[in-house]
Design an enzyme around this catalytic site. Sequence first.
Site, PDB file in Angstrom:
ATOM      1  N   ALA A 181       0.823  -1.212   0.000  1.00 29.32           N
ATOM      2  CA  ALA A 181       0.000   0.000   0.000  1.00 29.32           C
ATOM      3  C   ALA A 181       0.855   1.259   0.000  1.00 29.32           C
ATOM      4  O   ALA A 181       0.664   2.161  -0.812  1.00 29.32           O
ATOM      5  CB  ALA A 181      -0.921  -0.016   1.216  1.00 29.32           C
ATOM      6  N   ASP A 201      10.022  -6.391  -4.434  1.00 26.86           N
ATOM      7  CA  ASP A 201       8.998  -7.030  -3.609  1.00 26.86           C
ATOM      8  C   ASP A 201       8.867  -8.462  -4.098  1.00 26.86           C
ATOM      9  O   ASP A 201       8.654  -8.700  -5.292  1.00 26.86           O
ATOM     10  CB  ASP A 201       7.651  -6.303  -3.710  1.00 26.86           C
ATOM     11  CG  ASP A 201       6.706  -6.687  -2.576  1.00 26.86           C
ATOM     12  OD1 ASP A 201       6.547  -7.901  -2.326  1.00 26.86           O
ATOM     13  OD2 ASP A 201       6.147  -5.785  -1.939  1.00 26.86           O
ATOM     14  N   ARG A 235      -6.438  -1.193  -1.288  1.00 22.57           N
ATOM     15  CA  ARG A 235      -5.573  -0.092  -0.876  1.00 22.57           C
ATOM     16  C   ARG A 235      -4.321   0.013  -1.729  1.00 22.57           C
ATOM     17  O   ARG A 235      -3.682   1.052  -1.767  1.00 22.57           O
ATOM     18  CB  ARG A 235      -5.187  -0.252   0.592  1.00 22.57           C
ATOM     19  CG  ARG A 235      -4.400  -1.528   0.866  1.00 22.57           C
ATOM     20  CD  ARG A 235      -4.495  -1.954   2.318  1.00 22.57           C
ATOM     21  NE  ARG A 235      -3.728  -3.159   2.574  1.00 22.57           N
ATOM     22  CZ  ARG A 235      -4.131  -4.383   2.270  1.00 22.57           C
ATOM     23  NH1 ARG A 235      -5.295  -4.560   1.682  1.00 22.57           N
ATOM     24  NH2 ARG A 235      -3.385  -5.432   2.540  1.00 22.57           N
ATOM     25  N   LYS A 281       4.107  -8.196  -7.543  1.00 25.51           N
ATOM     26  CA  LYS A 281       3.785  -6.825  -7.160  1.00 25.51           C
ATOM     27  C   LYS A 281       4.760  -5.815  -7.748  1.00 25.51           C
ATOM     28  O   LYS A 281       4.360  -4.771  -8.273  1.00 25.51           O
ATOM     29  CB  LYS A 281       3.776  -6.700  -5.629  1.00 25.51           C
ATOM     30  CG  LYS A 281       2.573  -7.290  -4.943  1.00 25.51           C
ATOM     31  CD  LYS A 281       2.608  -6.989  -3.451  1.00 25.51           C
ATOM     32  CE  LYS A 281       1.358  -7.513  -2.767  1.00 25.51           C
ATOM     33  NZ  LYS A 281       1.372  -7.221  -1.312  1.00 25.51           N
ATOM     34  N   ASP A 318       6.460  -4.329   5.914  1.00 26.87           N
ATOM     35  CA  ASP A 318       5.390  -4.707   6.830  1.00 26.87           C
ATOM     36  C   ASP A 318       5.907  -5.480   8.038  1.00 26.87           C
ATOM     37  O   ASP A 318       5.139  -6.124   8.734  1.00 26.87           O
ATOM     38  CB  ASP A 318       4.333  -5.552   6.102  1.00 26.87           C
ATOM     39  CG  ASP A 318       4.908  -6.837   5.543  1.00 26.87           C
ATOM     40  OD1 ASP A 318       6.127  -7.052   5.671  1.00 26.87           O
ATOM     41  OD2 ASP A 318       4.134  -7.635   4.974  1.00 26.87           O
ATOM     42  N   ASN A 319       7.228  -5.445   8.295  1.00 25.27           N
ATOM     43  CA  ASN A 319       7.738  -6.121   9.481  1.00 25.27           C
ATOM     44  C   ASN A 319       8.956  -5.384  10.009  1.00 25.27           C
ATOM     45  O   ASN A 319       9.682  -4.710   9.266  1.00 25.27           O
ATOM     46  CB  ASN A 319       8.070  -7.590   9.176  1.00 25.27           C
ATOM     47  CG  ASN A 319       9.239  -7.721   8.211  1.00 25.27           C
ATOM     48  OD1 ASN A 319      10.399  -7.784   8.616  1.00 25.27           O
ATOM     49  ND2 ASN A 319       8.928  -7.767   6.915  1.00 25.27           N
ATOM     50  N   CYS A 336       0.071 -17.131  33.394  1.00 21.34           N
ATOM     51  CA  CYS A 336      -0.947 -17.869  34.134  1.00 21.34           C
ATOM     52  C   CYS A 336      -2.347 -17.556  33.606  1.00 21.34           C
ATOM     53  O   CYS A 336      -3.220 -18.418  33.561  1.00 21.34           O
ATOM     54  CB  CYS A 336      -0.850 -17.552  35.620  1.00 21.34           C
ATOM     55  SG  CYS A 336      -1.092 -15.816  36.020  1.00 21.34           S
TER      56      CYS A 336
END
EC number: 6.2.1.45
Length: 910
Positions: A435, A461, A472, A485, A533-534, A589
């Site tokens: 995007a 990419d 988008r 892409k 994106d990371n 827990c």
Amino acid sequence: QGFWGSQRGFGGPHPPFFPPRYVLGHEAMKRMQTSNVLVSGLRGLGVEVAKNLVLGGVKSVTLHDPHPATWTDLASQFYLREEDVGQSRAEATLPRLAELNSYVAVTSTREPLSQELLATFQVVVLTNSPLEEQLWVGDFCHSHGIKLVVADTRGLFGQLFCDFGDDMVVTDPNGEQPLSAMVSMVTKGCPGEVTCLDEARHGFETGDFVTFTEVEGMEELNRCGPVEIRVLGPYTFSIGDTSGYGDYVRGGIVTQVKMPKHIHFKRLRDALAEPEMMVTDFGKAERPSMMHWAWQGLHRFMHQHGRAPRPRHQGDAAEVVALTKEVAAGAELDEELVRELAFQATGDLAPVNAFIGGLAAQEVMKAVSGKFTPITQWLYFDALECLPEENRDSLLTEEQCRPRNSRYDGQIAVFGAELQAKLGAQKYFVVGAGAIGCELLKNFAMVGLGCGPEGSITVTDMDTIEKSNLNRQFLFRPWDVTKLKSERAAAAAREMNPALRVSSRTDRVGPDTERVYDDDFFEGLDGVANALDNVDARLYMDRRCVYYRKPLLESGTLGTKGNVQVVIPFLSESYSSSQDPPEKAIPICTLKNFPNAIEHTLQWARDEFEGLFKQPAENVNQYLMDPKFLERTLRLAGTQPLEVLEAVQRSLVSDRPRAWPDCVAWACRHWHRQYSNNIRQLLHNFPLGCCPHPGVALTRCPPQPLHLDYVVAAANLFAQSYGIAGSRDRAAVAELVRHVRVPPFAPKAGVRQVAHSRVHDGRLEELKASLPSPEELPGFRIDAATSHVHDPSPWHLALSPHCPPQYYEVEWTLWDRFEVQGLQPDTNRSTTRMLSPGQCPYAPYSNSFTRTIRGQSLPKTIQTSRSDHTVTRPTTNPTPGDTGDTGEKGQHELVPTQWVRQGIPNGRGE
């Protein structure tokens, strides 16, 4: 990014605009899909607004612009081509806009603006419109309940105005999920004080409204409506009069309630005289009021002369200053700011249009959906920091900024021809074509970056285009699905500006591709733009840019939130120099034993999936391929060596299947461990007498097949890992299950800590001796499964977090918060929630003996095995004395009874 949508989409049989549902919500999307919007003015700003609305998913967008396209429009109107010059802007733009979303009707009209035309729309957007037109349109729209957005840009300046009527109702002011907290005490008094557990701050603010559930003793709180609170501290707040209520005993959950908010908007004519402004930059807090008058002075100049002030023309600028002083009689003005607006009045910058166009489209979505607080009412923006700080008058002269009959004239009017030449010679590296990558390439093409004979842009990419990307990533079309892409994005950007020298690659960035992106590659760059994106890839690119001393443009989006960081060598800190705040962690827990929110069960399911089908496979493959795996494993701290080697031993020896029946047997035994034995052990450790919530309710539920579905899914995933053919035949699997022996359950009396490490050392030696050597398994590998949402396998859905919410009575969340691919919303309900068990093939099903333990305050020292979200249940027709497992009889049935028993003492702690 034009429409700030999520960076991650979801596939499935949905229209391309479907992912905005996760940002706006289901009800807001329904209202948007019944809205007709008129966009008047199709220059660079207007096309940005129209593009974002078409992607957003309104019912229809009508384009209005009677003027022909000119060369200057090509500076930012990315849907106009050189051959379109002289044609109608609206008609030339229409077919390219319509391609973005086939579910949105896109039309154009040549008729002039009139009351009859405006009356057919719910929202009207005016861009690059004269003030006289804005005034009469504003009067008509306000009196007829039509929402109005006015937007304009001039060089580095932007303006936005909103009028959404006398009484606009905002149903969700911020779009965030309602907060909730667990109650530990409520006092009687006027006002009463509520104390929450000290595990986390409640996060409420004074003026919020909340409701209570599951409060014992002071049951009146459970029955009252939303009450307003006053925050006393991070863990306490006060409510109304509780002196007449019962005595508080225990438990309770307090949840924030989004109350409707009513906002009054002035009509444009009144807002000009008495403006309400939103400050976008507190470092320039005094500028909005000055720009408010300066824009009116500019409109007066254009009305008198029929044109905008000429670039850097001192006479025109002086006249604009004089007209502004007439408008703002008695007000203190910054004449230099007014003069700069006049200098840039003919400027047309694609990045500024993208920003103001994104805001304007977002305001339209707010207007029709009632979600998010709208701008009230004026917003002024400037980016004058982009201009030279020193010697500005000598660098930006009238000669430097005069028109050259070029597609970049709108930019030359602001920055001059010399900078335009430098932009054309730039060499940039765009990492990612999602995007943000699409927006970057579009803007780079418009500003002429890398369009000169010495310039270039490289975009990389490794991903292919998916249907969910189309909402988008606007450079892609439906016929591009499954294509790369980077290739399609580069081709689309080149169509916008044929002079763009862009090349595409499919190599990921990382240590393994440093021979591709080597020293020569980075040394030849002028800068890098991240569209990732990371975080790991961002950190890697940041290190490379620091090493080679290259500027880095870093950005990201999450829903309606966005961030940008500009990293310049020796001038600003690098991306790695600071870290994001840590994400809110879930106590172990709580996650393993006492989940009280849907987020807990989602994380539980993810841990369960990766612990079964991902981590063991990766460890086994490393053991077989890496000679130093054992050496490194034994150096790990604590009990990690034992845990890793036990997992490897199970995968290669004790649990290794030889055929399909072995996979079914493994899945069946695992089901009993997770959904029977572990809950029995939990109830044994915490008997009913010592728990704050002794539930005694009986609830009837229909027979459910989820247990067998779980075994079928788990067996197939287990078989896939070992390359064994699975089966979808539930009847055949059920027959195999009947012959699986399951060891009877025996509760453990307690857990004893072993202080000496020799016990672990002895166990490690046993494990090392029992493992087959890598030479004995030549070519053997285990396939690690992935939990990616686009995976076509249905087995992932059957193993999703559906059972734990039922065991712990965790309420399922709203549909638009966590939606499972392939499920459709229940349109017959007044509130759209996840489908009930009978409506969805993969929905949660209740099981037998469960206990209400949501909201309990339990000891924090619980340490158990991997997962304890389990529950005991008998067979369909249990025999006398049967414990429910029936493993000792050699067969069992995975279909639960028709009764859900919650916390009934039976002498066995079940």
